[in-house]
Design an enzyme around this catalytic site. Structure first.
Site, PDB file in Angstrom:
ATOM      1  N   LYS A  47      -2.824  29.482  -5.902  1.00 53.63           N
ATOM      2  CA  LYS A  47      -1.356  29.432  -5.981  1.00 53.63           C
ATOM      3  C   LYS A  47      -0.761  30.786  -5.586  1.00 53.63           C
ATOM      4  O   LYS A  47      -1.469  31.794  -5.535  1.00 53.63           O
ATOM      5  CB  LYS A  47      -0.934  29.052  -7.401  1.00 53.63           C
ATOM      6  CG  LYS A  47      -1.368  30.053  -8.463  1.00 53.63           C
ATOM      7  CD  LYS A  47      -1.254  29.470  -9.859  1.00 53.63           C
ATOM      8  CE  LYS A  47      -1.716  30.494 -10.882  1.00 53.63           C
ATOM      9  NZ  LYS A  47      -1.805  29.930 -12.232  1.00 53.63           N
ATOM     10  N   ARG A 144       3.649  24.704 -22.879  1.00 52.38           N
ATOM     11  CA  ARG A 144       4.205  24.694 -21.526  1.00 52.38           C
ATOM     12  C   ARG A 144       4.249  23.239 -21.097  1.00 52.38           C
ATOM     13  O   ARG A 144       5.049  22.487 -21.638  1.00 52.38           O
ATOM     14  CB  ARG A 144       3.369  25.607 -20.605  1.00 52.38           C
ATOM     15  CG  ARG A 144       4.060  25.963 -19.319  1.00 52.38           C
ATOM     16  CD  ARG A 144       3.378  27.120 -18.588  1.00 52.38           C
ATOM     17  NE  ARG A 144       2.022  26.826 -18.135  1.00 52.38           N
ATOM     18  CZ  ARG A 144       1.277  27.693 -17.443  1.00 52.38           C
ATOM     19  NH1 ARG A 144       1.744  28.892 -17.138  1.00 52.38           N
ATOM     20  NH2 ARG A 144       0.065  27.379 -17.053  1.00 52.38           N
ATOM     21  N   HIS A 173      -5.088  24.711 -21.075  1.00 49.80           N
ATOM     22  CA  HIS A 173      -4.923  26.072 -20.541  1.00 49.80           C
ATOM     23  C   HIS A 173      -4.739  27.075 -21.675  1.00 49.80           C
ATOM     24  O   HIS A 173      -3.979  26.830 -22.606  1.00 49.80           O
ATOM     25  CB  HIS A 173      -3.706  26.104 -19.604  1.00 49.80           C
ATOM     26  CG  HIS A 173      -3.567  27.376 -18.835  1.00 49.80           C
ATOM     27  ND1 HIS A 173      -4.559  27.870 -18.022  1.00 49.80           N
ATOM     28  CD2 HIS A 173      -2.550  28.280 -18.772  1.00 49.80           C
ATOM     29  CE1 HIS A 173      -4.153  29.019 -17.468  1.00 49.80           C
ATOM     30  NE2 HIS A 173      -2.936  29.285 -17.913  1.00 49.80           N
ATOM     31  N   ARG A 229     -11.686  27.531 -13.773  1.00 47.57           N
ATOM     32  CA  ARG A 229     -10.568  27.711 -12.834  1.00 47.57           C
ATOM     33  C   ARG A 229     -10.250  29.189 -12.620  1.00 47.57           C
ATOM     34  O   ARG A 229      -9.213  29.676 -13.064  1.00 47.57           O
ATOM     35  CB  ARG A 229      -9.307  27.007 -13.366  1.00 47.57           C
ATOM     36  CG  ARG A 229      -9.469  25.535 -13.705  1.00 47.57           C
ATOM     37  CD  ARG A 229      -8.111  24.885 -14.006  1.00 47.57           C
ATOM     38  NE  ARG A 229      -7.379  25.543 -15.073  1.00 47.57           N
ATOM     39  CZ  ARG A 229      -7.393  25.161 -16.353  1.00 47.57           C
ATOM     40  NH1 ARG A 229      -8.111  24.105 -16.728  1.00 47.57           N
ATOM     41  NH2 ARG A 229      -6.681  25.823 -17.244  1.00 47.57           N
ATOM     42  N   TYR A 273      17.674  57.842  -2.582  1.00 48.97           N
ATOM     43  CA  TYR A 273      18.837  57.304  -3.310  1.00 48.97           C
ATOM     44  C   TYR A 273      18.901  57.849  -4.733  1.00 48.97           C
ATOM     45  O   TYR A 273      17.887  57.915  -5.431  1.00 48.97           O
ATOM     46  CB  TYR A 273      18.733  55.782  -3.402  1.00 48.97           C
ATOM     47  CG  TYR A 273      18.895  55.060  -2.097  1.00 48.97           C
ATOM     48  CD1 TYR A 273      20.086  55.129  -1.375  1.00 48.97           C
ATOM     49  CD2 TYR A 273      17.861  54.287  -1.587  1.00 48.97           C
ATOM     50  CE1 TYR A 273      20.228  54.441  -0.178  1.00 48.97           C
ATOM     51  CE2 TYR A 273      17.993  53.595  -0.393  1.00 48.97           C
ATOM     52  CZ  TYR A 273      19.180  53.683   0.308  1.00 48.97           C
ATOM     53  OH  TYR A 273      19.309  53.005   1.477  1.00 48.97           O
ATOM     54  N   CYS A 320      12.705  53.026  -1.631  1.00 52.52           N
ATOM     55  CA  CYS A 320      13.760  52.313  -0.897  1.00 52.52           C
ATOM     56  C   CYS A 320      13.291  50.899  -0.573  1.00 52.52           C
ATOM     57  O   CYS A 320      12.163  50.524  -0.849  1.00 52.52           O
ATOM     58  CB  CYS A 320      14.091  53.039   0.399  1.00 52.52           C
ATOM     59  SG  CYS A 320      14.477  54.786   0.194  1.00 52.52           S
ATOM     60  N   ASP A 322      12.664  49.679   2.370  1.00 55.21           N
ATOM     61  CA  ASP A 322      11.683  49.624   3.465  1.00 55.21           C
ATOM     62  C   ASP A 322      10.868  50.895   3.646  1.00 55.21           C
ATOM     63  O   ASP A 322      10.051  50.970   4.554  1.00 55.21           O
ATOM     64  CB  ASP A 322      12.420  49.333   4.782  1.00 55.21           C
ATOM     65  CG  ASP A 322      13.467  48.262   4.628  1.00 55.21           C
ATOM     66  OD1 ASP A 322      13.078  47.129   4.294  1.00 55.21           O
ATOM     67  OD2 ASP A 322      14.667  48.571   4.784  1.00 55.21           O
TER      68      ASP A 322
HETATM   69  C1  LIG Z   1      -3.045  30.336 -12.777  1.00 58.83           C
HETATM   70  C2  LIG Z   1      -3.899  29.410 -13.493  1.00 58.83           C
HETATM   71  C3  LIG Z   1      -5.284  29.631 -13.585  1.00 58.83           C
HETATM   72  C4  LIG Z   1      -5.960  30.887 -13.085  1.00 58.83           C
HETATM   73  O1  LIG Z   1      -5.724  31.939 -13.999  1.00 58.83           O
HETATM   74  P1  LIG Z   1      -6.371  33.382 -13.824  1.00 58.83           P
HETATM   75  O2  LIG Z   1      -5.995  34.091 -15.063  1.00 58.83           O
HETATM   76  O3  LIG Z   1      -5.740  33.981 -12.611  1.00 58.83           O
HETATM   77  O4  LIG Z   1      -7.826  33.199 -13.668  1.00 58.83           O
HETATM   78  C5  LIG Z   1      -6.054  28.639 -14.180  1.00 58.83           C
HETATM   79  N1  LIG Z   1      -5.480  27.516 -14.670  1.00 58.83           N
HETATM   80  C6  LIG Z   1      -4.147  27.289 -14.623  1.00 58.83           C
HETATM   81  C7  LIG Z   1      -3.592  26.045 -15.192  1.00 58.83           C
HETATM   82  C8  LIG Z   1      -3.313  28.227 -14.046  1.00 58.83           C
HETATM   83  O5  LIG Z   1      -1.993  28.013 -14.018  1.00 58.83           O
END
Ligand SMILES: *Cc1c(COP(=O)(O)O)cnc(C)c1O
Length: 382
Positions: A47, A144, A173, A229, A273, A320, A322
Site C-alpha cells: 500500500k 478500526r 490486526h 503480512r 524563509y 523550502c 523545492d
Molecule cells: C499496513 C498493514 C500491514 C503491514 O504493517 P507493517 O507494520 O508495515 O508491517 C499489515 N496488515 C494490515 C491490515 C495493514 O494495514
C-alpha cells in the site's frame, strides 16, 4: 520507471533528486522473514506506493516471490491487475457497496468486515455469476474496521449461508505489536484464537488465518498462523525501536540529490524563509534541489543532516518547498556532487529513515510514504 544509473545527468534527462530502490535487497529481506515464519505464507503489503518504493515495479518484481499481495484500497488492486500482477490480492481497507462489482471483475479478494457488507458481496457475486473471495475481518482491539471479536460468530455463521462467497481467509490486526509492552497485543491474540474455535467446534475447515504485521512477525511468533503480512520490514526498516532485531533486514531505499549551487554566507545574513538560522563566521552554503514539496518535511528544518563527499553536514534555515541549504563550513563541494538524504556511502556514513522520523517528530512509515511521485524512482536489479 527503470533507468540505468549512467543515464542520470545533472543537465538533462532525469531529475537530479531521485530515489534508488534496491530490488534484490527486497528479496533478501523477504527471505530473512520467510526463514523465521515458515511454513507460514507471506503476504507482502504494498500500500501507499509500496511504502514509497514505487507500487508497480515493486509489485511486479515480488509477484513471483510471494503468496499474496496486500493493498489498502481498490484502486491499488485494479492497477496491479492492469499491469499483469497474477498473485492473489487482498484489499485490506473498508469497502463501499457500489464498488463491489469492481473487486469481483478484477479478481481481488475482499475484506468482509460486517454481516451487512458480506450480504452485499454475496448479492453482487450472484449478479456477476461468479464467486467472490473474501477474508473475514475480526476486530480484536484496534477499533478500526471489522466485526468485534465478541460478535464474530454472527459473521462466521452468516458466511456459511452465502452461496456466492468463498471464505478463503480470516484475519485481525494488531494495535501495538511493535511496542515494549505486549499486553494488549497478547490480549488481541487470545481473542482471535477464541474466534477461530468456531471452525473446530462446527467441524469446518479452517480458512487462512493471518494477523502479524512487522511487529507481530518480530515479537509474537504465536501470531504467525498460516500467513504473515509484512510491510515496513520487507522494506528493511524496523517498525519501531522497541523490538529486538531478531530478523536482519536492510534498507531497500536511498534518497539522493546533487549540489546545484554554492555560495559564501556572511554573518548577519540569515538563511531561508523566516530567517531561522544565521552564522557568526563566513561559511560555505550549498543548495540542494529537494524540499517539502517532495516529502522532505519542513518540520525537520535546522535538524537534518546530509552526506556530501563522505561527510555529514547540517541543513540550515527553513526547508523550502523545492530546495534546502546545507552548511559545509570551510569544506569544498562542487555543483553536481552527490548529496545523500537517506542512505549510506562507501565510507560508512549513513542517514537513516529512523533519523528523519526523529527529526520530523514522526514514525519511519510516514517518512517513507511521503516521498512523493515528483521524485523519480530508479531501480537497481542486481
Ligand atoms: C499496513 C498493514 C500491514 C503491514 O504493517 P507493517 O507494520 O508495515 O508491517 C499489515 N496488515 C494490515 C491490515 C495493514 O494495514
Amino acid at each position: 520507471m527503470s533507468i540505468n544509473q549512467s543515464t542520470i545527468t545533472t543537465n538533462g534527462g532525469i531529475r537530479s533528486t531521485f530515489v534508488e530502490v534496491n530490488l534484490p535487497q527486497l528479496s533478501r529481506n523477504l527471505d530473512a522473514i520467510r526463514g523465521v515464519v515458515s511454513p507460514a505464507k507471506i503476504m507482502i503489503v504494498v500500500k501507499a506506493n509500496a511504502y514509497g518504493h514505487g507500487l508497480t515495479t515493486v509489485a511486479k518484481y515480488l509477484d513471483p516471490q510471494v503468496d499474496y499481495i496486500g493493498v489498502a484500497v481498490l484502486e491499488e488492486g485494479i492497477l496491479l491487475r492492469e499491469i499483469g500482477v497474477g498473485s492473489p490480492i487482498l484489499v485490506l481497507g473498508g469497502i463501499w457497496g457500489d464498488q463491489i462489482p469492481l473487486y469481483i471483475e478484477n479478481n481481488l479478494t475482499l475484506t468482509a468486515p460486517s454481516v451487512e457488507r458480506l450480504a452485499q458481496i454475496n448479492q453482487a457475486a450472484q449478479a456477476a455469476g461468479k464467486k467472490a473471495k473474501v477474508h473475514l475481518k475480526i476486530d480484536t482491539g484496534m477499533e478500526r474496521i471489522g466485526v468485534h471479536y465478541y460478535n464474530a460468530h454472527t459473521l462466521q455463521a452468516a458466511a456459511l449461508k452465502c452461496k456466492h462467497v468463498v471464505v478463503e481467509g480470516i484475519f485481525s490486526h494488531f494495535a501495538s505489536a511493535d511496542g515494549a509492552d505486549l499486553a494488549h497485543a497478547k490480549l488481541q491474540l487470545e481473542r482471535f484464537n477464541e474466534v477461530l474455535h468456531f471452525y473446530d467446534k462446527h467441524s469446518l475447515s479452517m480458512p487462512i488465518r493471518h494477523m502479524a504485521n512487522s511487529g507481530g512477525i518480530l515479537q509474537l511468533p504465536e501470531s504467525h498462523f498460516d500467513m504473515v503480512r509484512p510491510g515496513i520490514m520487507a522494506y528493511g526498516v524496523y517498525p519501531s525501536l522497541a523490538p529486538k532485531r531478531t530478523i536482519e533486514v536492510k534498507p531497500t531505499l536511498a534518497w539522493k540529490s546533487r549540489v546545484v549551487y554554492f555560495k559564501v554566507t556572511k554573518p548577519e545574513h540569515p538563511v531561508s524563509y523566516g530567517s531561522t538560522w544565521q552564522t557568526d563566521h563566513d561559511v560555505r552554503i550549498v543548495t540542494v534541489p529537494v524540499g517539502y514539496g517532495d516529502g522532505y518535511f519542513r518540520a525537520m528544518s535546522n535538524q537534518t543532516q546530509v552526506i556530501i563527499q563522505g561527510k555529514k553536514y547540517q541543513q540550515v534555515g527553513s526547508i523550502c518547498m523545492d530546495q534546502i541549504m546545507v552548511n559545509i563550513e570551510s569544506d569544498s563541494a562542487f555543483n553536481g556532487d552527490e548529496v545523500i538524504l537517506i542512505g549510506g556511502d562507501e565510507n560508512g556514513e549513513k542517514v537513516t529513515v529512523e533519523e528523519l522520523a526523529e527529526w520530523a517528530g514522526t514514525i519511519p512509515y510516514e517518512i517513507l510514504t511521503n516521498i512523493n511521485t515528483r521524485v523519480p524512482r530508479i531501480y537497481i536489479s542486481e
